[in-house]
Design an enzyme around this catalytic site. Sequence first.
Site, PDB file in Angstrom:
ATOM      1  N   HIS A 199       0.902  -1.360   0.064  1.00 57.07           N
ATOM      2  CA  HIS A 199       0.065  -0.016  -0.016  1.00 57.07           C
ATOM      3  C   HIS A 199       0.987   1.290   0.166  1.00 57.07           C
ATOM      4  O   HIS A 199       0.307   2.359  -0.306  1.00 57.07           O
ATOM      5  CB  HIS A 199      -0.912   0.293   1.236  1.00 57.07           C
ATOM      6  CG  HIS A 199      -2.383   0.452   0.887  1.00 57.07           C
ATOM      7  ND1 HIS A 199      -3.431   0.350   1.499  1.00 57.07           N
ATOM      8  CD2 HIS A 199      -2.686   1.446  -0.325  1.00 57.07           C
ATOM      9  CE1 HIS A 199      -4.549   0.973   1.152  1.00 57.07           C
ATOM     10  NE2 HIS A 199      -4.168   1.614  -0.025  1.00 57.07           N
ATOM     11  N   ASP A 232      -9.976  -0.365   3.675  1.00 53.52           N
ATOM     12  CA  ASP A 232      -8.718  -0.912   4.277  1.00 53.52           C
ATOM     13  C   ASP A 232      -9.152  -1.407   5.883  1.00 53.52           C
ATOM     14  O   ASP A 232     -10.012  -0.851   6.537  1.00 53.52           O
ATOM     15  CB  ASP A 232      -7.592   0.010   4.155  1.00 53.52           C
ATOM     16  CG  ASP A 232      -6.399  -0.459   4.601  1.00 53.52           C
ATOM     17  OD1 ASP A 232      -6.241  -1.665   5.150  1.00 53.52           O
ATOM     18  OD2 ASP A 232      -5.485  -0.053   4.026  1.00 53.52           O
ATOM     19  N   HIS A 260      -7.009  -1.169   7.883  1.00 53.78           N
ATOM     20  CA  HIS A 260      -6.165  -0.306   8.621  1.00 53.78           C
ATOM     21  C   HIS A 260      -6.244   1.112   8.389  1.00 53.78           C
ATOM     22  O   HIS A 260      -6.880   1.261   7.201  1.00 53.78           O
ATOM     23  CB  HIS A 260      -4.589  -0.667   8.222  1.00 53.78           C
ATOM     24  CG  HIS A 260      -4.348  -2.300   8.625  1.00 53.78           C
ATOM     25  ND1 HIS A 260      -4.378  -2.961   7.370  1.00 53.78           N
ATOM     26  CD2 HIS A 260      -4.137  -2.857   9.598  1.00 53.78           C
ATOM     27  CE1 HIS A 260      -4.089  -4.433   7.985  1.00 53.78           C
ATOM     28  NE2 HIS A 260      -3.861  -4.198   9.218  1.00 53.78           N
ATOM     29  N   ASP A 277      -3.523   3.239   7.750  1.00 54.60           N
ATOM     30  CA  ASP A 277      -2.248   3.542   6.987  1.00 54.60           C
ATOM     31  C   ASP A 277      -2.211   5.232   7.567  1.00 54.60           C
ATOM     32  O   ASP A 277      -1.573   5.834   6.697  1.00 54.60           O
ATOM     33  CB  ASP A 277      -2.424   3.377   5.617  1.00 54.60           C
ATOM     34  CG  ASP A 277      -2.549   1.827   5.496  1.00 54.60           C
ATOM     35  OD1 ASP A 277      -2.187   1.037   6.620  1.00 54.60           O
ATOM     36  OD2 ASP A 277      -2.966   1.123   4.287  1.00 54.60           O
ATOM     37  N   HIS A 290       4.121   0.914   4.384  1.00 48.75           N
ATOM     38  CA  HIS A 290       2.845   0.556   3.922  1.00 48.75           C
ATOM     39  C   HIS A 290       1.731   0.693   5.109  1.00 48.75           C
ATOM     40  O   HIS A 290       0.499   0.983   4.719  1.00 48.75           O
ATOM     41  CB  HIS A 290       2.497  -0.875   3.254  1.00 48.75           C
ATOM     42  CG  HIS A 290       2.363  -1.846   4.535  1.00 48.75           C
ATOM     43  ND1 HIS A 290       1.670  -3.164   4.155  1.00 48.75           N
ATOM     44  CD2 HIS A 290       2.852  -2.027   5.587  1.00 48.75           C
ATOM     45  CE1 HIS A 290       1.808  -3.848   5.222  1.00 48.75           C
ATOM     46  NE2 HIS A 290       2.401  -3.129   6.084  1.00 48.75           N
ATOM     47  N   ASP A 295      -7.317  -1.756  -0.311  1.00 46.32           N
ATOM     48  CA  ASP A 295      -6.635  -2.789   0.191  1.00 46.32           C
ATOM     49  C   ASP A 295      -7.442  -4.168   0.302  1.00 46.32           C
ATOM     50  O   ASP A 295      -8.494  -3.808   1.212  1.00 46.32           O
ATOM     51  CB  ASP A 295      -6.039  -2.161   1.643  1.00 46.32           C
ATOM     52  CG  ASP A 295      -4.843  -3.156   2.447  1.00 46.32           C
ATOM     53  OD1 ASP A 295      -4.976  -4.377   1.982  1.00 46.32           O
ATOM     54  OD2 ASP A 295      -4.137  -2.584   3.068  1.00 46.32           O
ATOM     55  N   ASP A 298      -7.192  -6.293   2.146  1.00 48.04           N
ATOM     56  CA  ASP A 298      -7.258  -6.799   3.673  1.00 48.04           C
ATOM     57  C   ASP A 298      -8.525  -6.061   4.248  1.00 48.04           C
ATOM     58  O   ASP A 298      -8.875  -6.558   5.492  1.00 48.04           O
ATOM     59  CB  ASP A 298      -5.730  -6.789   4.348  1.00 48.04           C
ATOM     60  CG  ASP A 298      -5.468  -5.301   4.706  1.00 48.04           C
ATOM     61  OD1 ASP A 298      -6.420  -4.458   4.929  1.00 48.04           O
ATOM     62  OD2 ASP A 298      -4.174  -4.984   4.827  1.00 48.04           O
ATOM     63  N   GLU A 348      -1.874  -4.817  -2.126  1.00 49.21           N
ATOM     64  CA  GLU A 348      -1.713  -5.857  -1.116  1.00 49.21           C
ATOM     65  C   GLU A 348      -2.096  -7.397  -1.387  1.00 49.21           C
ATOM     66  O   GLU A 348      -2.028  -8.154  -0.389  1.00 49.21           O
ATOM     67  CB  GLU A 348      -2.134  -5.488   0.375  1.00 49.21           C
ATOM     68  CG  GLU A 348      -1.646  -4.167   0.920  1.00 49.21           C
ATOM     69  CD  GLU A 348      -0.347  -4.205   1.590  1.00 49.21           C
ATOM     70  OE1 GLU A 348      -0.042  -5.437   2.009  1.00 49.21           O
ATOM     71  OE2 GLU A 348       0.185  -3.135   1.812  1.00 49.21           O
TER      72      GLU A 348
HETATM   73  N1  LIG Z   1      -1.362  -1.391   3.974  1.00 48.04           N
HETATM   74  C1  LIG Z   1      -1.458  -2.255   5.152  1.00 48.04           C
HETATM   75  N2  LIG Z   1      -1.701  -3.540   4.975  1.00 48.04           N
HETATM   76  N3  LIG Z   1      -0.742  -1.624   6.370  1.00 48.04           N
HETATM   77  C2  LIG Z   1      -0.734  -2.438   7.496  1.00 48.04           C
HETATM   78  C3  LIG Z   1      -0.167  -1.343   8.714  1.00 48.04           C
HETATM   79  C4  LIG Z   1      -0.159  -2.125   9.990  1.00 48.04           C
HETATM   80  C5  LIG Z   1       0.274  -1.416  11.154  1.00 48.04           C
HETATM   81  N4  LIG Z   1      -0.542  -0.357  11.285  1.00 48.04           N
HETATM   82  C6  LIG Z   1       1.686  -0.818  10.910  1.00 48.04           C
HETATM   83  O1  LIG Z   1       1.801   0.326  10.805  1.00 48.04           O
HETATM   84  O2  LIG Z   1       2.632  -1.514  10.659  1.00 48.04           O
HETATM   85 MN   LIG Z   2      -3.609  -0.579   3.684  1.00 47.20          MN
HETATM   86 MN   LIG Z   3      -4.559  -2.694   5.332  1.00 45.94          MN
END
Ligand SMILES: NC(=[NH2+])NCCC[C@H](N)C(=O)O
Ligand SMILES: [Mn+2]
Ligand SMILES: [Mn+2]
Length: 299
Positions: free
Chosen positions: A99, A122, A124, A126, A139, A226, A228, A271
Amino acid sequence: MEKKITILGVPMDLGQSRRGVNMGPSAIRYAGVVERLEKLGYVVTDQGDIEIGAAERLHDPETNMKNLKAVADANAILGEKVDGIVEKGEFPLIFGGDHSIAIGTLAGVSKHYKNLGVIWYDAHGDLNIADTSPSGNIHGMPLAASLGHGHPTLTDIGGYAPKVKHENIVIIGARDLDKGEKELIKDKNIKVFTMHEIDKLGMTKVMEEAIDYLKDKTDGVHLSLDLDALDPSDCPGVGTPVLGGISYRESHLAMEMLAESGIITSAEFVEVNPILDERNRTATVAVALMGSLFGEKLL
Ligand SMILES: NC(=[NH2+])NCCC[C@H](N)C(=O)O
Ligand SMILES: [Mn+2]
Ligand SMILES: [Mn+2]
């Protein structure tokens, strides 16, 4: 939506620590994306993949970021390519890679709009900066960087910052946020539909509200999806899976509602990690969602 779509692959894996996400663009192509979109009447050009510099795989304790220079360099090139696609009046459809590539995509897209909106689909946020990141993985930082938070090497890609305003973004599907991300969300009053809202209101209401929120104040909307965000039972091929995600069906509905709204002007799907996947399911889901986003209907 534009009738011409230009695809660009970004085999980036330096924004996180698991190998394999660099093969995402191939997996998505293999799942039949070009044929799928052509069937819908689009003229599709595939520009192939941009080159990602040789991995240094460095965690710099000074900055608490991994591969900062390599990630930034690739994103600068991506930004220029995407800029060229929008310039030609075509719809940029970008395939990750991790990402972190959203930084480059947004750098290329946003200069064409006064008020770009972003839908961040997402698990998350991010929204980390180096100081709040538990991992040093870039990411986990692209939305923050695009809002102008974090290291200038990331925020200033494309020669301008910020790319988007806090009031022009909507996060959908969040269920794993770090402490600093939660603080930023509260502090800047960022619009977030967590899994709680999706469960409680249903996806129809969530998408209606998200579209309403962005429609009048933006002149273009980028979808950053994303995989996920979806439940790992539907999309096992991602590097940072989180239980309790958005279902395949809810996601189709979300894409269909975006198609009906006509607000989306660029998109990226990121991702997908084929090494962690089962028989290319995650890439197949990605392509199916693209079908809906671009107007596919059963009848
Ligand atoms: N694009 C993603 N899958 N991001 C996941 C981030 C996970 C976690 N918040 C980190 O900063 O490491
Ligand atoms: Mn993401
Ligand atoms: Mn994510």
